[in-house]
Motif scaffolding. Structure first.
Motif, PDB file in Angstrom:
ATOM      1  N   ALA A  94     100.789  24.192 -37.058  1.00 19.71           N
ATOM      2  CA  ALA A  94     100.159  24.461 -35.715  1.00 19.71           C
ATOM      3  C   ALA A  94     101.633  26.080 -35.454  1.00 19.71           C
ATOM      4  CB  ALA A  94     100.432  24.281 -34.559  1.00 19.71           C
ATOM      5  N   VAL A  95     101.360  26.674 -34.862  1.00 18.59           N
ATOM      6  CA  VAL A  95     101.724  28.521 -34.696  1.00 18.59           C
ATOM      7  C   VAL A  95     102.680  28.085 -33.560  1.00 18.59           C
ATOM      8  CG1 VAL A  95     101.941  30.440 -34.868  1.00 18.59           C
ATOM      9  CG2 VAL A  95     100.861  29.878 -36.280  1.00 18.59           C
ATOM     10  N   PHE A  96     104.090  27.631 -33.334  1.00 19.28           N
ATOM     11  CA  PHE A  96     104.179  27.833 -31.562  1.00 19.28           C
ATOM     12  C   PHE A  96     105.243  28.242 -30.979  1.00 19.28           C
ATOM     13  CE2 PHE A  96     103.881  23.561 -33.361  1.00 19.28           C
ATOM     14  CZ  PHE A  96     103.947  22.829 -31.787  1.00 19.28           C
ATOM     15  N   GLY A  97     104.817  29.128 -29.786  1.00 20.19           N
ATOM     16  CA  GLY A  97     105.796  30.048 -29.401  1.00 20.19           C
ATOM     17  C   GLY A  97     106.702  29.551 -28.495  1.00 20.19           C
ATOM     18  N   VAL A  98     107.642  30.211 -28.331  1.00 17.53           N
ATOM     19  CA  VAL A  98     108.519  29.152 -27.121  1.00 17.53           C
ATOM     20  C   VAL A  98     109.459  30.517 -26.428  1.00 17.53           C
ATOM     21  CG1 VAL A  98     111.550  28.150 -27.588  1.00 17.53           C
ATOM     22  CG2 VAL A  98     109.303  27.640 -29.570  1.00 17.53           C
ATOM     23  N   HIS A 117     107.075  24.726 -39.049  1.00 13.54           N
ATOM     24  CA  HIS A 117     106.074  25.335 -38.513  1.00 13.54           C
ATOM     25  C   HIS A 117     106.930  26.983 -38.267  1.00 13.54           C
ATOM     26  CE1 HIS A 117     103.946  22.094 -36.552  1.00 13.54           C
ATOM     27  NE2 HIS A 117     105.584  21.330 -37.199  1.00 13.54           N
ATOM     28  N   ARG A 118     105.782  28.265 -38.168  1.00 16.80           N
ATOM     29  CA  ARG A 118     105.880  29.587 -37.143  1.00 16.80           C
ATOM     30  C   ARG A 118     106.307  29.279 -36.486  1.00 16.80           C
ATOM     31  NH1 ARG A 118     100.401  32.834 -38.696  1.00 16.80           N
ATOM     32  NH2 ARG A 118     101.849  34.659 -37.603  1.00 16.80           N
ATOM     33  N   VAL A 119     107.607  29.931 -35.908  1.00 14.51           N
ATOM     34  CA  VAL A 119     107.704  30.248 -34.856  1.00 14.51           C
ATOM     35  C   VAL A 119     107.559  31.997 -34.263  1.00 14.51           C
ATOM     36  CG1 VAL A 119     109.400  30.133 -32.548  1.00 14.51           C
ATOM     37  CG2 VAL A 119     109.041  28.281 -34.888  1.00 14.51           C
ATOM     38  N   LEU A 165     102.296  36.517 -28.431  1.00 16.18           N
ATOM     39  CA  LEU A 165     101.891  34.764 -28.480  1.00 16.18           C
ATOM     40  C   LEU A 165     100.247  34.755 -28.897  1.00 16.18           C
ATOM     41  CD1 LEU A 165     103.763  34.124 -25.166  1.00 16.18           C
ATOM     42  CD2 LEU A 165     104.882  33.796 -27.240  1.00 16.18           C
ATOM     43  N   GLU A 166      99.596  36.581 -28.958  1.00 17.10           N
ATOM     44  CA  GLU A 166      97.728  35.136 -29.249  1.00 17.10           C
ATOM     45  C   GLU A 166      98.187  35.027 -30.778  1.00 17.10           C
ATOM     46  OE1 GLU A 166      96.808  39.628 -29.246  1.00 17.10           O
ATOM     47  OE2 GLU A 166      97.624  40.461 -31.059  1.00 17.10           O
ATOM     48  N   VAL A 167      98.938  34.819 -31.007  1.00 14.61           N
ATOM     49  CA  VAL A 167      98.933  33.764 -32.357  1.00 14.61           C
ATOM     50  C   VAL A 167      99.222  32.846 -32.208  1.00 14.61           C
ATOM     51  CG1 VAL A 167      99.074  36.252 -34.016  1.00 14.61           C
ATOM     52  CG2 VAL A 167     101.416  34.807 -33.309  1.00 14.61           C
ATOM     53  N   CYS A 168      99.566  32.406 -31.558  1.00 16.01           N
ATOM     54  CA  CYS A 168      99.787  30.936 -31.301  1.00 16.01           C
ATOM     55  C   CYS A 168      99.129  29.290 -30.859  1.00 16.01           C
ATOM     56  CB  CYS A 168     101.237  30.476 -30.030  1.00 16.01           C
ATOM     57  SG  CYS A 168     102.476  31.855 -30.304  1.00 16.01           S
ATOM     58  N   ASP A 169      99.257  28.610 -31.818  1.00 14.24           N
ATOM     59  CA  ASP A 169      98.340  27.543 -31.130  1.00 14.24           C
ATOM     60  C   ASP A 169      99.166  26.518 -29.833  1.00 14.24           C
ATOM     61  OD1 ASP A 169      96.593  27.973 -33.818  1.00 14.24           O
ATOM     62  OD2 ASP A 169      98.215  28.083 -34.360  1.00 14.24           O
ATOM     63  N   VAL A 170     100.427  26.435 -29.777  1.00 15.84           N
ATOM     64  CA  VAL A 170     101.086  26.035 -29.144  1.00 15.84           C
ATOM     65  C   VAL A 170     102.100  26.948 -28.370  1.00 15.84           C
ATOM     66  CG1 VAL A 170     102.542  23.377 -28.022  1.00 15.84           C
ATOM     67  CG2 VAL A 170     100.821  23.571 -29.790  1.00 15.84           C
ATOM     68  N   VAL A 171     102.018  27.296 -26.890  1.00 16.30           N
ATOM     69  CA  VAL A 171     102.929  28.095 -26.761  1.00 16.30           C
ATOM     70  C   VAL A 171     104.169  26.622 -25.353  1.00 16.30           C
ATOM     71  CG1 VAL A 171     103.887  29.816 -25.226  1.00 16.30           C
ATOM     72  CG2 VAL A 171     102.270  30.340 -26.468  1.00 16.30           C
ATOM     73  N   LEU A 172     105.340  27.018 -25.647  1.00 19.31           N
ATOM     74  CA  LEU A 172     106.701  26.121 -24.744  1.00 19.31           C
ATOM     75  C   LEU A 172     107.031  27.210 -23.757  1.00 19.31           C
ATOM     76  CD1 LEU A 172     107.406  24.124 -27.877  1.00 19.31           C
ATOM     77  CD2 LEU A 172     105.719  23.099 -25.910  1.00 19.31           C
ATOM     78  N   ASP A 196      92.192  28.737 -27.527  1.00 14.84           N
ATOM     79  CA  ASP A 196      92.259  27.668 -26.944  1.00 14.84           C
ATOM     80  C   ASP A 196      93.514  26.789 -27.440  1.00 14.84           C
ATOM     81  OD1 ASP A 196      92.297  29.301 -29.264  1.00 14.84           O
ATOM     82  OD2 ASP A 196      91.471  28.147 -31.077  1.00 14.84           O
ATOM     83  N   ALA A 197      93.967  28.146 -26.301  1.00  7.34           N
ATOM     84  CA  ALA A 197      96.040  28.037 -26.781  1.00  7.34           C
ATOM     85  C   ALA A 197      96.366  26.536 -25.655  1.00  7.34           C
ATOM     86  CB  ALA A 197      96.574  28.679 -27.007  1.00  7.34           C
ATOM     87  N   LEU A 198      97.381  26.158 -25.928  1.00 10.91           N
ATOM     88  CA  LEU A 198      97.762  24.682 -25.243  1.00 10.91           C
ATOM     89  C   LEU A 198      99.473  25.698 -24.497  1.00 10.91           C
ATOM     90  CD1 LEU A 198      97.936  21.812 -27.082  1.00 10.91           C
ATOM     91  CD2 LEU A 198      96.415  22.629 -25.297  1.00 10.91           C
ATOM     92  N   LEU A 199      99.251  25.343 -23.995  1.00 10.22           N
ATOM     93  CA  LEU A 199     100.342  25.933 -22.998  1.00 10.22           C
ATOM     94  C   LEU A 199     101.346  24.872 -21.817  1.00 10.22           C
ATOM     95  CD1 LEU A 199     102.500  28.276 -21.903  1.00 10.22           C
ATOM     96  CD2 LEU A 199     100.628  28.272 -19.525  1.00 10.22           C
ATOM     97  N   ALA A 200     102.102  24.768 -22.408  1.00 12.84           N
ATOM     98  CA  ALA A 200     103.369  23.621 -22.322  1.00 12.84           C
ATOM     99  C   ALA A 200     104.477  24.096 -21.381  1.00 12.84           C
ATOM    100  CB  ALA A 200     103.921  22.502 -23.052  1.00 12.84           C
ATOM    101  N   THR A 201     105.005  23.753 -20.281  1.00 12.73           N
ATOM    102  CA  THR A 201     106.370  23.613 -20.136  1.00 12.73           C
ATOM    103  C   THR A 201     107.031  22.784 -20.325  1.00 12.73           C
ATOM    104  OG1 THR A 201     108.222  23.635 -18.204  1.00 12.73           O
ATOM    105  CG2 THR A 201     105.527  22.759 -17.388  1.00 12.73           C
TER     106      THR A 201
END
Length: 315
Positions: A94-98, A117-119, A165-172, A196-201
């Motif tokens: 998965a590609v993650f955004g932080v 992972h790609r970040v 962030l449009e390339v990310c599967d999950v953003v933290l 379809d991306a997840l967004l988490a805090t």
């Protein structure tokens, strides 16, 4: 755990032979891609060659034959689980955004890069990002060689714009623990995410439904509360908002496991489980110090030895 196959007749053997007993053709060794966990134990004490404890030591059996092998895992596995043992298989990570360059943001980036992972890393300013990157690379350099470190840098993208962030599967999201600030950032992030991306805090206990209230798609939003340092602490508290979908919540649990963590489901209550239990201990330790029960060092030593904590509450 390889098996040995005859390319002429298709027969397979669980043990090595010079040739097929049926058609006398030379056998080809095949490595199985998966195996079933037959037994497992959690190892909690570090040893030479296994400094990163805990880890899970499992006896696994090949699907193709009755042979067994012992494998180590950095995440929990259970008896009956089907696990991959094909080390040559390409894994689509998965590609993650932080979002955030503070203590937790740096820790999450370090964790994700080390695990391949790609970040995509978002910060408020170029200067803050440069300082944060320097610290992350310094910590990674203590464990990785030069090629591995360059590979980590190649998988990292830094930016001040949420559009990447449009390339990310999950953003933290891991910014300051302030409700209105987090709401503003989450509101700004959402339009740039794939459907379809997840967004988490990574909040440690702010009201989850209030955070979700600013989103147009709260069904894909939830809590992944990592602990500091994120690279070492195994626990991740996972909580859901009222409108978090079952599919998203299951995906959040899977994300935590994939990062070598042990997820624990907690209700979206103030401070969740750990901090709620911790605060009374910290408060009482301070009261003991104020009342002269014992010096700070003695209180810490008593808690360490008496409750088997790794460090005292005042330390």
């Amino acid at each position: 755990m390889p098996d040995y196959a005859c390319e002429t007749c298709g027969r397979a053997y669980a043990y090595e032979l010079p040739m097929c007993t049926w058609c006398r053709t030379e056998l080809t060794e095949r490595a199985p891609k998966s195996a079933t966990v037959l037994g497992v134990t959690e190892v909690t004490v570090p040893s030479v060659g296994h400094e990163d404890a805990p880890y899970w030591c499992a006896i696994v059996g090949s699907e193709a034959d009755a042979s067994t092998s012992i494998l180590g895992f950095d995440h929990p596995v259970s008896v009956g689980d089907l696990v991959s043992i094909d080390t040559t298989e390409d894994v689509d990570l998965a590609v993650f955004g932080v979002v955030g360059t503070g203590v937790m943001g740096k820790g999450l980036v370090e964790l994700l890069l080390e695990r391949g992972h790609r970040v995509v890393w978002i910060g408020r300013s170029a200067s803050r990002q440069a300082l944060a990157l320097e610290k992350v690379l310094d910590r990674l350099a203590r464990r990785l060689d030069e090629d591995q470190l360059r590979n980590c840098q190649a998988r990292l993208t830094q930016s001040g714009s949420s559009s990447v962030l449009e390339v990310c599967d999950v953003v933290l999201e891991a910014i300051a623990e302030e409700l209105e600030t987090k709401q503003s950032v989450l509101r700004g992030l959402e339009p740039h995410l794939r459907f379809d991306a997840l967004l988490a805090t990574n909040t440690s206990g702010l009201p989850v439904d209030e955070l979700a209230s600013v989103l147009k798609h709260p069904e894909r939003f939830g809590v992944l509360h990592f602990f500091n340092p994120a690279t070492r602490m195994r626990l991740v508290e996972v909580a859901r908002a009222t409108e978090t979908s079952d599919e998203a919540f299951a995906a959040f649990m899977d994300v935590a496991v994939s990062l070598g963590k042990r997820p624990v489901e907690v209700a979206a209550k103030p401070a969740f489980a750990v901090n709620r239990a911790l605060m009374p201990l910290l408060n009482e330790a301070v009261r003991e110090l104020e009342e002269g029960v014992a010096p700070a060092a003695s209180i810490d030593e008593a808690v360490r030895l008496g409750l088997n904590h790794p460090m005292g509450p005042l330390a």
